[in-house]
Write an enzyme that holds these catalytic residues in place. Sequence first.
Site, PDB file in Angstrom:
ATOM      1  N   GLY A  40       0.832  -1.193   0.000  1.00  0.00           N
ATOM      2  CA  GLY A  40       0.000   0.000   0.000  1.00  0.00           C
ATOM      3  C   GLY A  40       0.866   1.241   0.000  1.00  0.00           C
ATOM      4  N   GLY A  42      -0.789   4.477   0.009  1.00  0.00           N
ATOM      5  CA  GLY A  42      -1.663   5.613   0.318  1.00  0.00           C
ATOM      6  C   GLY A  42      -1.030   6.418   1.436  1.00  0.00           C
ATOM      7  N   LEU A  43      -1.845   7.215   2.116  1.00  0.00           N
ATOM      8  CA  LEU A  43      -1.274   8.032   3.184  1.00  0.00           C
ATOM      9  C   LEU A  43      -0.562   7.163   4.197  1.00  0.00           C
ATOM     10  CD1 LEU A  43      -3.978  10.755   3.765  1.00  0.00           C
ATOM     11  CD2 LEU A  43      -1.763  10.961   2.659  1.00  0.00           C
ATOM     12  N   GLY A  45       0.522   3.807   3.965  1.00  0.00           N
ATOM     13  CA  GLY A  45       1.641   3.037   3.429  1.00  0.00           C
ATOM     14  C   GLY A  45       2.743   3.931   2.875  1.00  0.00           C
ATOM     15  N   HIS A 266     -21.846   8.055   4.334  1.00  0.00           N
ATOM     16  CA  HIS A 266     -21.615   9.496   4.277  1.00  0.00           C
ATOM     17  C   HIS A 266     -22.893  10.191   3.809  1.00  0.00           C
ATOM     18  CE1 HIS A 266     -19.873  13.339   3.398  1.00  0.00           C
ATOM     19  NE2 HIS A 266     -18.716  12.933   3.861  1.00  0.00           N
ATOM     20  N   ARG A 330     -21.769  12.169  10.930  1.00  0.00           N
ATOM     21  CA  ARG A 330     -22.236  11.567   9.682  1.00  0.00           C
ATOM     22  C   ARG A 330     -23.337  10.543   9.862  1.00  0.00           C
ATOM     23  NH1 ARG A 330     -16.312  10.865   6.923  1.00  0.00           N
ATOM     24  NH2 ARG A 330     -16.132  13.086   6.479  1.00  0.00           N
ATOM     25  N   GLU A 425      -6.758   2.809   7.039  1.00  0.00           N
ATOM     26  CA  GLU A 425      -8.141   2.337   7.037  1.00  0.00           C
ATOM     27  C   GLU A 425      -8.217   0.815   7.154  1.00  0.00           C
ATOM     28  OE1 GLU A 425     -10.520   4.214   4.001  1.00  0.00           O
ATOM     29  OE2 GLU A 425     -12.247   2.914   4.397  1.00  0.00           O
ATOM     30  N   ARG A 435     -16.646   7.226  12.360  1.00  0.00           N
ATOM     31  CA  ARG A 435     -15.486   8.101  12.242  1.00  0.00           C
ATOM     32  C   ARG A 435     -15.929   9.538  12.024  1.00  0.00           C
ATOM     33  NH1 ARG A 435     -12.690  10.345   8.159  1.00  0.00           N
ATOM     34  NH2 ARG A 435     -13.693   9.203   6.485  1.00  0.00           N
ATOM     35  N   LEU A 441      -7.558  10.861   7.362  1.00  0.00           N
ATOM     36  CA  LEU A 441      -6.267  11.338   6.860  1.00  0.00           C
ATOM     37  C   LEU A 441      -5.303  11.461   8.034  1.00  0.00           C
ATOM     38  CD1 LEU A 441      -7.452  14.081   4.331  1.00  0.00           C
ATOM     39  CD2 LEU A 441      -6.994  11.662   3.932  1.00  0.00           C
TER      40      LEU A 441
HETATM   41  C1  LIG Z   1     -14.203  10.347  -1.678  1.00  0.00           C
HETATM   42  C2  LIG Z   1     -13.538  10.275  -0.341  1.00  0.00           C
HETATM   43  C3  LIG Z   1     -13.272  11.443   0.379  1.00  0.00           C
HETATM   44  C4  LIG Z   1     -12.663  11.382   1.616  1.00  0.00           C
HETATM   45  N1  LIG Z   1     -12.427  12.556   2.291  1.00  0.00           N
HETATM   46  C5  LIG Z   1     -11.791  12.512   3.483  1.00  0.00           C
HETATM   47  C6  LIG Z   1     -11.484  13.717   4.180  1.00  0.00           C
HETATM   48  O1  LIG Z   1     -11.793  14.819   3.732  1.00  0.00           O
HETATM   49  N2  LIG Z   1     -10.838  13.629   5.361  1.00  0.00           N
HETATM   50  C7  LIG Z   1     -10.467  12.422   5.896  1.00  0.00           C
HETATM   51  O2  LIG Z   1      -9.860  12.412   6.951  1.00  0.00           O
HETATM   52  N3  LIG Z   1     -10.742  11.277   5.247  1.00  0.00           N
HETATM   53  C8  LIG Z   1     -11.391  11.282   4.064  1.00  0.00           C
HETATM   54  N4  LIG Z   1     -11.667  10.100   3.411  1.00  0.00           N
HETATM   55  C9  LIG Z   1     -11.166   8.840   3.949  1.00  0.00           C
HETATM   56  C10 LIG Z   1      -9.692   8.689   3.644  1.00  0.00           C
HETATM   57  O3  LIG Z   1      -9.401   9.219   2.382  1.00  0.00           O
HETATM   58  C11 LIG Z   1      -9.241   7.232   3.633  1.00  0.00           C
HETATM   59  O4  LIG Z   1      -9.727   6.563   4.738  1.00  0.00           O
HETATM   60  C12 LIG Z   1      -7.718   7.164   3.686  1.00  0.00           C
HETATM   61  O5  LIG Z   1      -7.161   7.966   2.695  1.00  0.00           O
HETATM   62  C13 LIG Z   1      -7.224   5.750   3.546  1.00  0.00           C
HETATM   63  O6  LIG Z   1      -5.819   5.756   3.439  1.00  0.00           O
HETATM   64  P1  LIG Z   1      -4.993   4.434   3.433  1.00  0.00           P
HETATM   65  O7  LIG Z   1      -3.579   4.826   3.290  1.00  0.00           O
HETATM   66  O8  LIG Z   1      -5.373   3.610   4.606  1.00  0.00           O
HETATM   67  O9  LIG Z   1      -5.502   3.611   2.157  1.00  0.00           O
HETATM   68  P2  LIG Z   1      -5.547   3.978   0.589  1.00  0.00           P
HETATM   69  O10 LIG Z   1      -5.227   5.380   0.311  1.00  0.00           O
HETATM   70  O11 LIG Z   1      -6.826   3.420   0.095  1.00  0.00           O
HETATM   71  O12 LIG Z   1      -4.356   3.151  -0.015  1.00  0.00           O
HETATM   72  C14 LIG Z   1      -4.419   1.792  -0.192  1.00  0.00           C
HETATM   73  C15 LIG Z   1      -3.150   1.344  -0.882  1.00  0.00           C
HETATM   74  O13 LIG Z   1      -3.077  -0.061  -0.838  1.00  0.00           O
HETATM   75  C16 LIG Z   1      -2.808  -0.565  -2.104  1.00  0.00           C
HETATM   76  N5  LIG Z   1      -3.402  -1.896  -2.145  1.00  0.00           N
HETATM   77  C17 LIG Z   1      -4.655  -2.285  -1.771  1.00  0.00           C
HETATM   78  N6  LIG Z   1      -4.801  -3.604  -1.908  1.00  0.00           N
HETATM   79  C18 LIG Z   1      -3.639  -4.071  -2.371  1.00  0.00           C
HETATM   80  C19 LIG Z   1      -3.159  -5.371  -2.707  1.00  0.00           C
HETATM   81  N7  LIG Z   1      -3.909  -6.448  -2.549  1.00  0.00           N
HETATM   82  N8  LIG Z   1      -1.908  -5.464  -3.195  1.00  0.00           N
HETATM   83  C20 LIG Z   1      -1.105  -4.382  -3.345  1.00  0.00           C
HETATM   84  N9  LIG Z   1      -1.499  -3.153  -3.020  1.00  0.00           N
HETATM   85  C21 LIG Z   1      -2.750  -2.990  -2.539  1.00  0.00           C
HETATM   86  C22 LIG Z   1      -3.353   0.418  -3.068  1.00  0.00           C
HETATM   87  O14 LIG Z   1      -2.681   0.314  -4.301  1.00  0.00           O
HETATM   88  C23 LIG Z   1      -3.039   1.726  -2.354  1.00  0.00           C
HETATM   89  O15 LIG Z   1      -1.722   2.111  -2.620  1.00  0.00           O
HETATM   90  C24 LIG Z   1     -12.301  10.143   2.171  1.00  0.00           C
HETATM   91  C25 LIG Z   1     -12.569   8.981   1.470  1.00  0.00           C
HETATM   92  C26 LIG Z   1     -13.217   9.033   0.239  1.00  0.00           C
HETATM   93  C27 LIG Z   1     -13.618   7.758  -0.415  1.00  0.00           C
END
Ligand SMILES: Cc1cc2nc3c(=O)[nH]c(=O)nc-3n(C[C@H](O)[C@H](O)[C@H](O)COP(=O)(O)OP(=O)(O)OC[C@H]3O[C@@H](n4cnc5c(N)ncnc54)[C@H](O)[C@@H]3O)c2cc1C
Lengths: 637, 257
Positions: A40, A42-43, A45, A266, A330, A425, A435, A441
Site C-alpha cells: 500500500g 496511500g497516506l 503506506g 456518508h 455523519r 483504514e 469516524r 487522513l
Molecule cells: C471520496 C472520499 C473522500 C474522503 N475525504 C476525506 C477527508 O476529507 N478527510 C479524511 O480524513 N478522510 C477522508 N476520506 C477517507 C480517507 O481518504 C481514507 O480513509 C484514507 O485515505 C485511507 O488511506 P490508506 O492509506 O489507509 O488507504 P488507501 O489510500 O486506500 O491506499 C491503499 C493502498 O493499498 C494498495 N493496495 C490495496 N490492496 C492491495 C493489494 N492487494 N496489493 C497491493 N497493493 C494494494 C493500493 O494500491 C493503495 O496504494 C475520504 C474517502 C473518500 C472515499
Amino acid sequence: MELTSNAPAGPIEKSWETHKFGLKLVNPANKRKHKIIVVGSGLAGGAAAASLGELGYNVHCFCFQDSPRRAHSIAAQGGINAAKNYHNDGDSVYRLFYDTVKGGDFRSREANVYRLAQVSVNIIDQCVAQGVPFAREYGGLLDNRSFGGAQVSRTFYARGQTGQQLLLGAYQALERQIGLGAVKMYPRTEMLDVIVSDGKARGIVTRSLTDGKVDVHFGDAVVLATGGYGNVYYLSTNAKGCNATAIWRAYKRGALLANPCYTQIHPTCIPVAGDYQSKLTLMSESLRNDGRIWVPQQPGDKRNPASIPEGERDYYLERRYPSFGNLVPRDIASRAAKAECDAGHGVGPTGLGVYLDFSDAIKRLGKHKIAERYGNLFEMYDRITGENPYEVPMRIYPAIHYTMGGLWVDYNLMSTIPGLFVLGEANFSDHGANRLGASALMQGLADGYFIIPYTIGNYLANTKSETYSEDAPAAKDAVANVTAITQKLLNANGKRTVDSYHRELGKIVWEYCGMARNAAGLKKAIGMIDELREDFWKNVRVLGANEEFNQSLEKAGRVADFFELGELMCLDALNRNESCGGHFREEYQTPEGEALRDDANFSYVAAWGFQGQGRPPSLTKEPLAFNYVKPSQRSYK
Amino acid sequence: MKLTLHVWRQKNAQDRGRMFRYEVPGVNEHMSFLEMLDVLNERLIEKGEDPIAFDHDCREGICGMCGMMINGKAHGGFKGTTVCQLHMRHFKDGDELYLEPWRAAAFPVIKDLAVNRSSFDRIIAAGGFISVPTGSAPDGNAIPVRKLDADLAMDAAACIGCGACVAACPNSAAALFVGAKISHLAHLPQGQPERDRRALAMIRQMNREGFANCSNIGECEAACPKEIKLEVIAQSNADYIKAAFTERPETAIGGAG
Ligand SMILES: Cc1cc2nc3c(=O)[nH]c(=O)nc-3n(C[C@H](O)[C@H](O)[C@H](O)COP(=O)(O)OP(=O)(O)OC[C@H]3O[C@@H](n4cnc5c(N)ncnc54)[C@H](O)[C@@H]3O)c2cc1C
Ligand code: SF4
Ligand code: FES
C-alpha cells in the site's frame, strides 16, 4: 485466544511517551539488514515506506495502481484534523481525543485515540515542511474550517483536494527514498497472500498485473496499509480498485478481523442515477459548513426548489439538533436523510435525495467566497449532474464511504500474527463505531509517519532474522494457494460477468447491512450471499489467461473475497444486539429514533477468526474500558 | 443514443495493434464515458470477446489514472475534464468516435488503451520533493506564507500526473508536468533551499526519459484537465537556466570531527 491491547497503564497523557521509551531500538548499522514489506502506498503506506526508508531499513513497497501517487487517499476532499488551537477557540489534544471517542460512540480504545490526538499536531508541521499548500489567511498563517461532530475549527485543508496534496507530500517523500535506493517500489503488483512461518509473518506472494507473474517476497516484517473495504457494496465513494483482498487473505492466514459491521455511510453524496452506475461521488462534508439541508414539508412536493417558500421547507437537522445543526456527525445526518426520504419528503427523480442549499451563504458571503471554498466541488457536481449548484440547490443522498472495521491491531499496530502490522483504514483502531470527518487522513499519516517507525523497530529488535528459500513450505503453500484461486476463476468458464455478480452482492449488503439493519434481514442476507457465492464459482466468466494484463481476472479475485467478507459483516451485525455509530439495528433505538447502545453487554471489540472454509468463525472479545470519557447517550441536540 | 467506436486494440507491448470497430446502442446521456465503455465491455464478455483494457480508478478526476485520446483529443478535449468525468450528454446519436492510447515514446502501451507512465515517477524521484525527514519539521505556522503564493503553489500542485499534456504535444514533451511540480515548490518558502537542484535534476531526468523539448506550441495547456497554465513552463525554464549558470561542484567533503 486472549487479546491484549498492550496499551500502557498509567495517565493517558504520558502513555505514548512512556511506551516509546520502553521500545527497543534497532542499531542504525543493522537497519539496512532488515527487509520490511509495505503493501500500500496511500497516506498510511506511503508515509510508512518513506519514513522507514529514511531510517535506513531496506523497504519494498507495493501498490496495484501504476504509480504510488494514485492510491485512493488522493480522493479525500475535505481536510485533516489537528489539535493546533491556532484559532484560540478552545481546542486542545484532550478535546480532539474527547470528540473522537464520543464521535465513535464509545467503541474505540481510549489510549489509541489519545495518541492520535497527540501526534495530530506533528502531522501538520511535517506536511507544511514538505510543501503541502494548505489554505492560508492573508496574514500568511494556516486557515481552518469546521467539520461534523466538532464545535471548534480544527480542520486544515488544501481547497477541496486535501487528500491529494497530503498524498503528494508523502509520495514525493517516498519517491525521494526510491531515488536514493532505500525503497524499491513495485507498482501494478497485487499482494495475494501472506507467508506465515513459525507463527510469524515472513513475506507475501504477489501477482504482477501486467504479465501475471507470481512472485515470493520475504521480509522480516510485513506492513499492510491497503485501505478500506467499502467496495463490498459495489456502489461506494471508493475508487474502483479499492478492495479487501489483502486483509481478507491475512484473515485467512490467522489474523483476527475486528468489527467488520462498522461501516460509515456518508450523508452527502450525489444520488444514484441509473443501473449502469459504476460508483458514487462524494460531496465533501465541509459543504455542511455553509450549505443548509432541507426537504419540502409536504410529502411528494414536486415543485422546483426555488418556488417552495421558506415556510414550507423543513430544515430538519437544524430543527432536530439545534446546537450542532447541519454539522451533526455523519451517522446521524445519514439516518435523518433516510428517515425523511422514507417518509416521502425525498426530492429528485427517484425520491432518494434531499437538498443542500447554498443560497443563504451566497447572499451572506458572496459567490466569490463560496467559489474559493468549494469551487472544484461545485464544478464536479455540475459536471456529473448537469446542474449548477450556484443557482439550484444540490441534491444529495447518503452512500457508503468508509469502513471502521478492519484487521485487529494492538497499541503497536501489530495484528494477531506477529510481524504483521496494519495501518490506516485497513486496521480497526481509533474510530470506534463511527469516524468523524477529517480524521482518516489524520490516522493514516499518524500511523505511517509517527507510530510504525517506533513500534516496528521494537519487533525487529526482538526477533531473529531468518533466511528463507522459495522452497520453504510456507512459501510454496502460499504460491499454490494463489495459483489455485486464479485457475479456479479462469476455469469456471460460466456465463455471467464479474461485475454483474459484484453489483448483485452490493445490493444485498446495502439493503440488509447498510444504513439500517435488523436480525431477520441479516439472516436472510447471509443465505442470499451464500447462494450467490456458490453460483459465482460455478457460473462466472473470466476470459483470457493469467499471463497477461487481465482486468477481469483482477476484479474476479477481489469479488470472490467480498462475498466472504460480506457474509462476515452480516454475522458481526447480527451478533451486535445494539445500535452504535454507523451500526443501526432497528430493534435498538430510543423513542426519538436515535441509536441505543448496550454498554453492559457490548462494550467490546468483536474480533473474528477464520476457522476453515465453510466453518463458522471464532469470536474473541477485547473489552473496552473508559477511564476518561464517560460513555453517555451521544447528544448533539 | 447509438455510437460507433473505433478502438485501438493491442494485446501487449510487443503486439503491433490495430483499430477495431464496435457498435454501441443504448447509451444513456447520464452515463460517464467510462461507464459507456463498461457497458460495451459487459457485452463483449457475454459474447466471449476480450474486453477493452483501459486504466481508471477514482473516476472522480483526481487520481490521474484514466486517459485516452478521443478523436485525437486527450481526455476528449472538454475544458477541465478527465475522461472519467466526461458525460455522454456531450455526445449525440450516431457519433463516430476514435479511441486511442496516449502516444509517446516515454509511455509504452501495456494493452489496448493502457500505457506505462513510470517515467513520470522517475522524474519526481530525481528531484520533485522537499527533503524533510519525518519528525524534523518546525511548527506549521513558524514560516508565514503569503496567501497569493500559497494559492499559486496550489494551482500548480493540482496536476494529477495523467500524461495528457505529453499525449497532446506534437513533440511529446513533458514540460507542463515537470513545470507544474517545479512551480508548486518554487512558490513556497520551504521549497527554496533545493530550488536549483530540483530544476536541474528533474529536467535532466526528463531528457533522459526520452521526452522531447518544448517548443511553446501550447497544446498541453489546452489539454490539461486541471488547467495547469503555460506559465509554469516559463517558471521552470527560468529556474533551470539560472541553476545551470550558477551550478558549482559540491564543496566541503567530509565534516568536522
Ligand atoms: C471520496 C472520499 C473522500 C474522503 N475525504 C476525506 C477527508 O476529507 N478527510 C479524511 O480524513 N478522510 C477522508 N476520506 C477517507 C480517507 O481518504 C481514507 O480513509 C484514507 O485515505 C485511507 O488511506 P490508506 O492509506 O489507509 O488507504 P488507501 O489510500 O486506500 O491506499 C491503499 C493502498 O493499498 C494498495 N493496495 C490495496 N490492496 C492491495 C493489494 N492487494 N496489493 C497491493 N497493493 C494494494 C493500493 O494500491 C493503495 O496504494 C475520504 C474517502 C473518500 C472515499
Ligand atoms: S500537467 Fe495537466 S495534463 Fe499534464 S500530467 Fe499534470 S494534470 Fe495531466
Ligand atoms: S479515474 Fe481517476 S482521474 Fe479518472
